[in-house]
Design a protein around this motif. Structure first.
Motif: not given
Length: 481
Positions: A206-210, A54-59, A113-116, A93-96
């Protein structure tokens, strides 16, 4: 008493050796470990597996490299383009995953899966707001391709002259990435509202999902862990000309099923590529002290149809195949003449490299790869590398194209990379150590069997030695004459 001890040691040694060999042949403890891994690799609320998914820890870092054109006037006269690579411009990149819902009794999971992206100055070569890049004017090229055989051709030419648009444009890195209002597109937008007046390679990303994904949880079969079965409400794509090419196969590339072998193909669906692709085993190694298998895209994925006839479905329109190493994705990019490839046309047809001066493909910098721990299926290190190109050619209807040669013109490429953090690596090493201890039990039993075997041999030798060293009186006959 000595004989009893001798027999006991011998029987024990033989029993331990037979037991250890039987356990090794039957893979009893390996089966136990595999079963535990399978049962633990399920998307289930409250588990470590689910939390990491759900929220991968590696950057994750996204690096952008641009190709600055240094001889635009000569290119318009038919000369070979000369480009210089500028970058990286790096973003964290943040992708929770959000809006996660369990479906069908926990066998499926839906999520967005929004990406910021947040700029990282210390990992970049300059300021994206300030640094300028001269590159192909994609909105102008797209408009010319759209209207060249329509009644709007003359109007487009007038607008190009009015706005003083040319085949090349100079924009900041920030504008090229995240968008700028283009006057030509804004005018077309009035007649065609579906055309966005803002152009950017990552505009509105940026800040949106696909789109919404539906994954299999792995509850019924560990091989289906995190496999995508629907995207945007559909079970297949509609851009390509064959059913096989429109299939949505594999995961999204962030997680895989456990117990991966060298012989299998790893399937990934990428909305960036507008298609599914597969990777094959390349080599074995280690990342942060954890053993890994490296998988890379198969040479068949972007091969010419003469090598891989199945790729004919990606030739749109039918029969229009650009060549090895290049994919025409204009059908999923609103008709813009966008072609994708590996950076610097790595593993592509040499003609693409020769057409552009400044291309220097290298495996270590330009190859996409995944380093996966085969037992758990966890991705320890990965790099997705993709180049955005534009198809340009001389259009007699528009003098802006001059005498330019027909080219697959490189604009920029990305390097989206991830490396496991130390906390996660330490936890994984601990899990693998426990697994090694369990699977090593037969070898411990075998070692004990060997030790007891050695003791048995020593005792036998000593008993024989004692017998040989008896006195002359003991060796004399019992009845003497």
């Amino acid at each position: 008493m000595k004989s009893l001890c001798l027999v006991t040691v011998g029987v024990l040694a033989m029993t331990l050796l037979i037991a250890s060999i039987s356990l090794l042949v039957a893979h009893v403890f390996q089966t136990v470990v595999d079963l535990q891994v399978k049962q633990g690799t399920v998307l289930k609320n409250g588990t470590e597996t689910f939390e990491a998914w759900e929220d991968p820890p590696p950057p994750v870092y996204m690096q952008f490299y641009f190709f600055n054109v240094t001889n635009p006037l000569e290119v318009l006269q038919g000369a070979t383009p000369l480009v210089e690579e500028i970058g990286p411009y790096t973003y964290r990149e943040y992708r929770p995953r959000v809006h996660v819902q369990f479906l069908d009794n926990g066998t499926k999971v839906s999520a967005l899966n929004p990406k910021t992206y947040v700029f990282e100055p210390q990992k970049s070569v300059g300021d994206p707001e300030v640094d300028l890049i001269r590159t192909i004017n994609i909105p102008a090229v797209t408009a010319m391709e759209w209207t060249r055989t329509t009644p709007l051709q003359f109007a487009t030419e007038v607008l190009l002259l009015l706005y003083q648009e040319s085949l090349f444009t100079v924009r900041s890195v920030h504008e090229l990435l995240w968008g700028y209002r283009d006057r030509l597109l804004a005018t077309i937008h009035v007649l065609h509202p579906e055309i966005d007046p803002v152009f950017g390679l990552f505009n509105k990303m940026n800040g949106t999902d696909d789109g919404e994904y539906i994954f299999l949880s792995g509850e019924t079969n560990y091989l289906n862990f995190s496999r995508i079965v629907e995207w945007k409400g559909k079970e297949s794509l509609s851009w390509w000309t064959t059913e096989a090419c429109n299939m949505i196969n594999g995961t999204d590339g962030t997680s895989f099923h456990p117990l991966i072998s060298k012989d299998e193909n790893i399937y990934i669906f990428s909305s960036d590529f507008c298609r599914s692709l597969f990777l094959v085993y390349d080599s074995s190694g280690a990342v942060a002290g954890v053993p890994t298998f490296r998988f890379v895209p198969s040479s068949m994925v972007f091969a010419n149809t003469s090598v891989n006839p199945a790729n004919a479905g990606f030739c749109v329109p039918a029969g229009n195949c650009p060549g090895t190493g290049v994919l025409n994705v204009s059908v999923c990019k609103q008709g813009a003449p966008i072609f994708l490839s590996a950076p610097h046309f790595y593993q592509a047809d040499p003609k693409f490299i020769e057409d552009i001066e400044g291309m220097h493909p290298r495996k270590e910098y330009h190859e996409t790869f995944l380093d996966i721990n085969p037992l758990t299926g966890l991705v320890l290190q990965a790099a997705k590398r993709m180049q955005v190109n534009v198809h340009v050619r001389k259009l007699p209807e528009f003098f802006e194209t001059g005498n330019i040669r027909t080219l697959i013109f490189p604009v920029m490429y990305i390097n989206e990379s991830v490396l496991i953090d130390e906390a996660s690596a330490s936890k994984l090493r601990h899990v693998l150590l426990e697994a090694s201890v369990v699977t090593g039990i037969p070898f411990v039993i075998m070692a004990l069997g060997i030790v007891f075997g050695i003791v048995f041999i020593v005792l036998v030798c000593r008993s024989q030695g004692t017998s040989e060293e008896s006195t002359e009186e003991e060796r004399s006959p019992l009845i003497r004459t």
